[in-house]
Motif scaffolding. Structure first.
Motif, short mmCIF file in Angstrom:
data_model
loop_
_atom_site.label_atom_id
_atom_site.label_comp_id
_atom_site.label_asym_id
_atom_site.label_seq_id
_atom_site.Cartn_x
_atom_site.Cartn_y
_atom_site.Cartn_z
N PRO A 46 0.83 -1.22 0.00
CA PRO A 46 0.00 0.00 0.00
C PRO A 46 0.86 1.26 0.00
CG PRO A 46 -0.77 -1.58 1.63
CD PRO A 46 0.55 -2.09 1.13
N PRO A 47 0.40 2.34 -0.65
CA PRO A 47 1.18 3.58 -0.70
C PRO A 47 1.53 4.11 0.69
CG PRO A 47 -0.61 3.66 -2.28
CD PRO A 47 -0.82 2.43 -1.47
N GLU A 48 0.64 3.89 1.68
CA GLU A 48 0.90 4.40 3.02
C GLU A 48 2.19 3.80 3.59
OE1 GLU A 48 -1.90 2.84 2.12
OE2 GLU A 48 -3.17 4.62 1.78
N LYS A 49 2.44 2.56 3.29
CA LYS A 49 3.66 1.91 3.81
C LYS A 49 4.90 2.53 3.20
CE LYS A 49 5.76 -2.62 4.57
NZ LYS A 49 5.59 -4.09 4.45
N VAL A 207 -10.02 -7.60 -5.81
CA VAL A 207 -8.76 -7.67 -5.07
C VAL A 207 -7.92 -6.45 -5.43
CG1 VAL A 207 -6.60 -8.93 -4.75
CG2 VAL A 207 -8.75 -10.17 -4.98
N PRO A 208 -7.42 -5.72 -4.45
CA PRO A 208 -6.52 -4.59 -4.76
C PRO A 208 -5.21 -5.11 -5.35
CG PRO A 208 -7.37 -4.45 -2.50
CD PRO A 208 -7.70 -5.81 -3.01
N VAL A 209 -4.77 -4.53 -6.45
CA VAL A 209 -3.49 -4.88 -7.07
C VAL A 209 -2.71 -3.60 -7.33
CG1 VAL A 209 -4.37 -7.00 -8.12
CG2 VAL A 209 -4.55 -4.84 -9.38
N ARG A 210 -1.46 -3.79 -7.72
CA ARG A 210 -0.57 -2.66 -7.98
C ARG A 210 -0.51 -1.73 -6.78
NH1 ARG A 210 -0.38 -2.97 -13.74
NH2 ARG A 210 -0.66 -5.20 -14.12
N GLY A 211 -0.31 -2.33 -5.59
CA GLY A 211 -0.20 -1.55 -4.38
C GLY A 211 -1.49 -0.90 -3.94
N GLY A 212 -2.62 -1.45 -4.36
CA GLY A 212 -3.91 -0.90 -3.97
C GLY A 212 -4.42 0.18 -4.89
N ILE A 213 -3.66 0.49 -5.93
CA ILE A 213 -4.08 1.56 -6.85
C ILE A 213 -5.23 1.10 -7.72
CG2 ILE A 213 -3.31 3.06 -8.73
CD1 ILE A 213 -0.49 2.88 -7.60
N LEU A 214 -5.20 -0.17 -8.14
CA LEU A 214 -6.24 -0.71 -9.03
C LEU A 214 -7.00 -1.82 -8.32
CD1 LEU A 214 -4.16 -0.98 -12.34
CD2 LEU A 214 -5.67 0.89 -11.64
N LYS A 215 -8.18 -2.11 -8.83
CA LYS A 215 -9.00 -3.21 -8.34
C LYS A 215 -9.15 -4.25 -9.44
CE LYS A 215 -10.31 -1.48 -4.26
NZ LYS A 215 -10.11 -2.15 -2.96
#
Length: 453
Positions: A46-49, A207-215
């Motif tokens: 995730p981007p936050e990490k 499912v979130p993919v690409r670090g949660g950017i896409l679904k």
């Protein structure tokens, strides 16, 4: 006038670029470097990490060049394609030459060839040349391989070989690498990998993919029926497992309890047990019954959250003690009824009879604390994985052919000497493992010499 050197055409330049060994070395170095970077930098988080680890300018730069999902980036895909094309062109360019050598071997042991061979022997025999040629051909067939017989200018040449397949080992290995990279490219383009947390009793369709950017749509629903955690006496986790169901077309089409390294697979998508955690705050489980013992169900009390009971009032859990007054776990509750002052009392876990002493219309019994858990799943789809496995199997075969087999060749030349005797020359060579071939050649030499004696 000497012929002028032909100027390479544009197509020649393109072909020479793609068959360049330098290109192969550069792309291999780049692939190795990017693999190291992909190992150091965690992918698809995730981007936050990432914001917690890197400064804003560094995060913006790394995100712009797809370092957080580099294996799905355009530039990494380009490197894979470039190396695959390079290796394919090198193989196509060199294979016909090797095929020509194998299909048209030098079957005659002339003087120029004999000088290049380190293993050779000479002797003479009395008798007709054709008779000795037959005897030596039989000896070679018995101890080495059936020879090819060639007559030229009064000489007889015998040529035998084994392990021809070893010549193709390097090309089988090349082909296996190409197949592996094709599988990787297919997985890169058509596959995905992501992580999803599913609380107990809930479902997901994406499912979130690409670090949660896409679904990523799954095309079906996955439900976590329950999660179970087993611990050691010290409290450390021993094992954890999730009971999953797949809902497809409105009905349950698959169900499995998964543990680490034992995933659920459905329609080419794999669900791996990855992590777990608490989905919400801890709640107190309280059973409710009438004074006559008739059950009314149960309520889950979150800290200080009132829960209404029809026709009765509200109940709140306000305190918990693991060993209240030495009597074990207990829950303090507050009951509020319309027009009456709030009443506070303790419920002891395992002492279901104590609350009857309040002489209330309802009886409460404390069943303990519970918390809702979520299961963390790694979800992956890789349509190229079977192609990669095929390439790995082929690579094993190619490496065995290239390193454990040897192309061994033996020549025998028979010529009628001026003294009336037959002059015999025995020579041999091996493409690799020459020490082992020397021992075999010595035995062959003894056997051939002894033929007909």
């Amino acid at each position: 006038m000497a012929d002028e050197k032909r100027t390479p055409s544009p197509m020649d330049r393109v072909w020479n670029f793609f068959i360049s060994v330098k290109l192969a070395i550069v792309t291999l170095i780049v692939l190795a470097a990017t693999s190291i970077i992909g190992t150091i930098i965690e992918q698809n988080q995730p981007p936050e990490k990432y914001h917690k680890i890197y400064e804003d300018w560094a995060f913006a730069l790394m995100d712009r060049i797809n370092l957080f999902d580099m294996y799905h980036s355009i530039w990494f895909l380009f490197i894979l394609v470039l190396f695959t094309v390079n290796l394919s062109c090198c193989t196509i360019d060199r294979f016909p030459k090797m095929l020509k050598v194998v299909r048209n071997p030098r079957t005659k042991l002339d003087g120029s060839l004999e000088k290049t061979l380190s293993l050779s022997d000479r002797w003479k025999r009395k008798g007709p040349l054709s008779e000795w040629a037959g005897k030596y051909a039989g000896a070679l067939s018995a101890s080495f391989a059936k020879p090819k017989v060639t007559e030229d200018g009064g000489e007889v040449h015998l040529y035998a070989e084994t392990g021809v397949a070893s010549r193709f080992g390097v090309y089988v290995t090349h082909l296996s690498i190409i197949i592996i990279f094709i599988g990787a490219i297919i997985g890169n383009v058509l596959g995905f990998k992501g992580y999803v947390n599913i609380p107990e009793g809930e479902s997901v369709t994406q499912v979130p993919v690409r670090g949660g950017i896409l679904k990523q749509d799954l095309g079906f629903t996955v439900r976590c029926n329950s999660f179970r955690l087993e611990t050691y006496p010290s409290g450390q986790p021993k094992s954890y497992m999730s009971d999953l169901s797949v809902i497809d077309g409105g009905r349950e089409t698959a169900r499995k309890t998964i543990v680490v390294n034992d995933p659920l697979q459905y329609k080419g998508i794999w669900f791996y047990q990855s992590s777990y955690g608490q989905a919400g705050g801890t709640t107190a489980q309280v059973a409710v019954s009438r004074k006559d013992g008739a059950p009314m169900g149960g309520v889950a009390l979150a800290p200080n959250e009132p829960v209404p009971i029809d026709g009765y009032g509200t109940v709140r859990g306000v305190n918990y003690d693991q060993n209240f007054q030495g009597n074990g776990p207990a829950l303090q509750v507050v009951v509020e009824k319309p027009g009456q002052p709030a009443a506070s009392f303790w419920l002891f876990q395992g002492r279901l009879d104590l609350d009857r002493q309040r002489a209330d219309s309802l009886v409460f019994s404390f069943g303990g604390l519970s918390s809702k858990m979520f299961t963390g799943l790694q979800v992956a789809k890789d349509p190229g994985v079977n192609i990669v496995w095929l390439g790995c199997a082929l690579m094993t075969i190619g490496l065995i052919m290239a390193f454990f087999l040897s192309h061994q060749r033996v020549w025998v030349r028979l010529a009628q000497g001026t003294d009336g005797r037959v002059e015999v020359v025995l020579a041999g060579s091996a493409s690799r493992n020459r020490l082992a071939f020397e021992k075999r050649f010595e035995k062959l030499q003894t056997g051939v010499k002894a033929a007909g004696q």
